[in-house]
Design a protein around this motif. Structure first.
Motif, short mmCIF file in Angstrom:
data_model
loop_
_atom_site.label_atom_id
_atom_site.label_comp_id
_atom_site.label_asym_id
_atom_site.label_seq_id
_atom_site.Cartn_x
_atom_site.Cartn_y
_atom_site.Cartn_z
N UNK A 40 0.83 -1.14 -0.08
CA UNK A 40 0.16 -0.14 -0.02
C UNK A 40 0.91 1.31 0.06
N UNK A 41 1.98 1.10 0.59
CA UNK A 41 2.98 2.12 0.42
C UNK A 41 3.40 2.72 -0.72
N UNK A 42 3.44 1.83 -1.82
CA UNK A 42 3.81 2.43 -3.00
C UNK A 42 2.87 2.58 -3.85
N UNK A 94 6.47 -10.80 -8.57
CA UNK A 94 5.45 -10.26 -9.61
C UNK A 94 5.67 -8.59 -9.83
N UNK A 95 5.63 -8.41 -11.02
CA UNK A 95 5.63 -6.85 -11.27
C UNK A 95 4.20 -6.41 -11.22
N UNK A 96 3.93 -5.16 -10.50
CA UNK A 96 2.69 -4.61 -10.58
C UNK A 96 2.89 -2.86 -10.73
N UNK A 97 1.96 -2.18 -10.91
CA UNK A 97 1.84 -0.94 -11.15
C UNK A 97 1.54 -0.01 -9.66
N UNK A 98 2.39 0.86 -8.97
CA UNK A 98 2.08 1.50 -8.01
C UNK A 98 1.46 2.88 -8.30
N UNK A 99 1.72 3.88 -7.41
CA UNK A 99 1.30 5.14 -7.57
C UNK A 99 1.94 5.71 -8.94
N UNK A 100 1.28 6.65 -9.71
CA UNK A 100 1.65 7.27 -10.63
C UNK A 100 2.18 6.25 -11.94
N UNK A 101 1.56 5.13 -11.72
CA UNK A 101 1.80 3.93 -12.83
C UNK A 101 3.21 3.60 -12.85
N UNK A 102 4.04 3.84 -11.75
CA UNK A 102 5.48 3.43 -11.49
C UNK A 102 5.44 1.71 -11.48
N UNK A 103 6.36 1.09 -12.11
CA UNK A 103 6.36 -0.29 -12.16
C UNK A 103 7.27 -0.64 -11.14
N UNK A 104 6.99 -1.76 -10.34
CA UNK A 104 7.65 -2.38 -9.22
C UNK A 104 7.83 -3.82 -9.25
N UNK A 105 8.82 -4.41 -8.99
CA UNK A 105 8.95 -5.92 -9.02
C UNK A 105 8.84 -6.29 -7.37
N UNK A 106 7.82 -7.03 -7.02
CA UNK A 106 7.56 -7.51 -5.66
C UNK A 106 8.28 -8.98 -5.45
N UNK A 118 12.48 -2.10 -7.37
CA UNK A 118 12.35 -3.35 -6.64
C UNK A 118 11.88 -3.26 -5.19
N UNK A 119 10.83 -4.01 -4.74
CA UNK A 119 10.29 -3.82 -3.38
C UNK A 119 10.57 -5.25 -2.69
N UNK A 120 11.00 -5.44 -1.34
CA UNK A 120 10.87 -6.73 -0.78
C UNK A 120 10.51 -6.55 0.40
#
Length: 311
Positions: free
Chosen positions: A56-58, A248-260, A283-285
């Protein structure tokens, strides 16, 4: 069509422990002998809550549904195995190998997704295959390239070839089949889920190529990935054991891509692999040690991606 979503469904566990019914072919599960079941569940809940907070933070939209006390469902934390959500408003329900995992399929979970503002138009239900001992465990067994309309599947006791082909016909995906193995006590045995040894991002793929023993199958997989413009980042079997394929790659705020991924997966990667990934995505872990040890699944397994249309 989009490959990444900004909404995921997660199930908060109540009875989390090592599931003896799945351990027969999930060789990543361990019994934590020194911990009482309540302690294991409490630790899993803490890991779950911290993970949701990070997501949720991203800026990721996380729909959290609590598991129910009604059934003994130790693996309910992995909802992506029993349901998948698609952009045309269709959902698929999947046949599960472990009998106690079939109890995870609950109407309330789907209602919670609808209450969050999404529309379900149609349900494709494959669960009758359980009667014949045939299984296909959702996006654990299937890796969907939603943009290029390809579905990747490593065959295993939990991923049946005929049912996989049927799914591809129903949902209009081109099937890419292969066998992926791990070494267990000196023997090569099928990896239980495709998403343990492979992750598909928008512009990259993380794959344990050495798990695909057949050279033709390996070459075919690489040809598909490269022809779709994906950079292939190879991981080792040791890294797979640390869940480095379960991302898993997801979309966070402002459509920024993150790999979880999990903290263990992140720690297992080399600096070179991290640099390659960071060219494509942030990357977020999060630490998932208890969930990984007892559940034999990790960050990817805990997220069911929601691609449904908005109401």
């Amino acid at each position: 069509m989009q490959q990444t979503t900004n909404t995921i469904l997660m199930i908060r566990p109540i009875h989390f422990r090592m599931n003896e019914q799945t351990a027969v072919n999930n060789y990543y599960q361990k019994v934590l002998d020194d911990l009482l079941p309540d302690t294991v569940n409490a630790k899993a809940q803490r890991e779950f809550d911290a993970y949701v907070e990070k997501l949720r933070g991203i800026g990721l939209n996380v729909i959290v549904v609590n598991d129910t006390n009604e059934f003994d469902t130790p693996d309910s934390i992995f909802p992506n195995n029993w349901v998948s959500f698609h952009e045309n408003g269709t959902i698929a329900l999947y046949p599960m190998f472990a009998e106690n995992r079939r109890l995870e399929r609950r109407e309330e979970v789907l209602l919670a997704v609808e209450e969050a503002g999404f529309v379900i138009h149609d349900v494709v239900d494959y669960t009758e295959a359980e009667m014949e001992g045939v299984f296909l465990e959702g996006t654990g067994s299937l890796l969907l390239d939603r943009v290029n309309r390809k579905a990747y599947c490593a065959l295993s006791p939990r991923a049946d070839e005929e049912l996989f082909i049927e799914f591809c016909e129903d949902f209009e995906y081109f099937p890419v089949l292969f066998n992926a193995n791990q070494t267990v006590n000196g023997e090569r045995k099928a990896i239980y889920h495709t998403n343990v040894m492979m992750c598909l991002g928008e512009t990259f793929a993380v794959v344990c190529l050495s798990s695909i023993d057949d050279k033709k199958e390996r070459k075919n997989l690489l040809t598909h990935l490269k022809s779709d413009g994906k950079e292939v980042i190879d991981i080792t079997e040791e890294q797979v054991n640390n869940f480095a394929g379960n991302m898993l790659q997801v979309k966070g705020a402002n459509d920024e891509r993150y790999l979880i991924m999990s903290a263990a997966a992140h720690a297992s990667l080399t600096q070179q692999q991290i640099s390659k990934l960071e060219k494509h995505t942030k990357i977020v872990s999060s630490s998932l040690d208890t969930i990984e040890a007892c559940g034999g699944g990790s960050a990817r397994c805990m997220m069911a991606e929601v691609f449904l249309p908005k109401a």
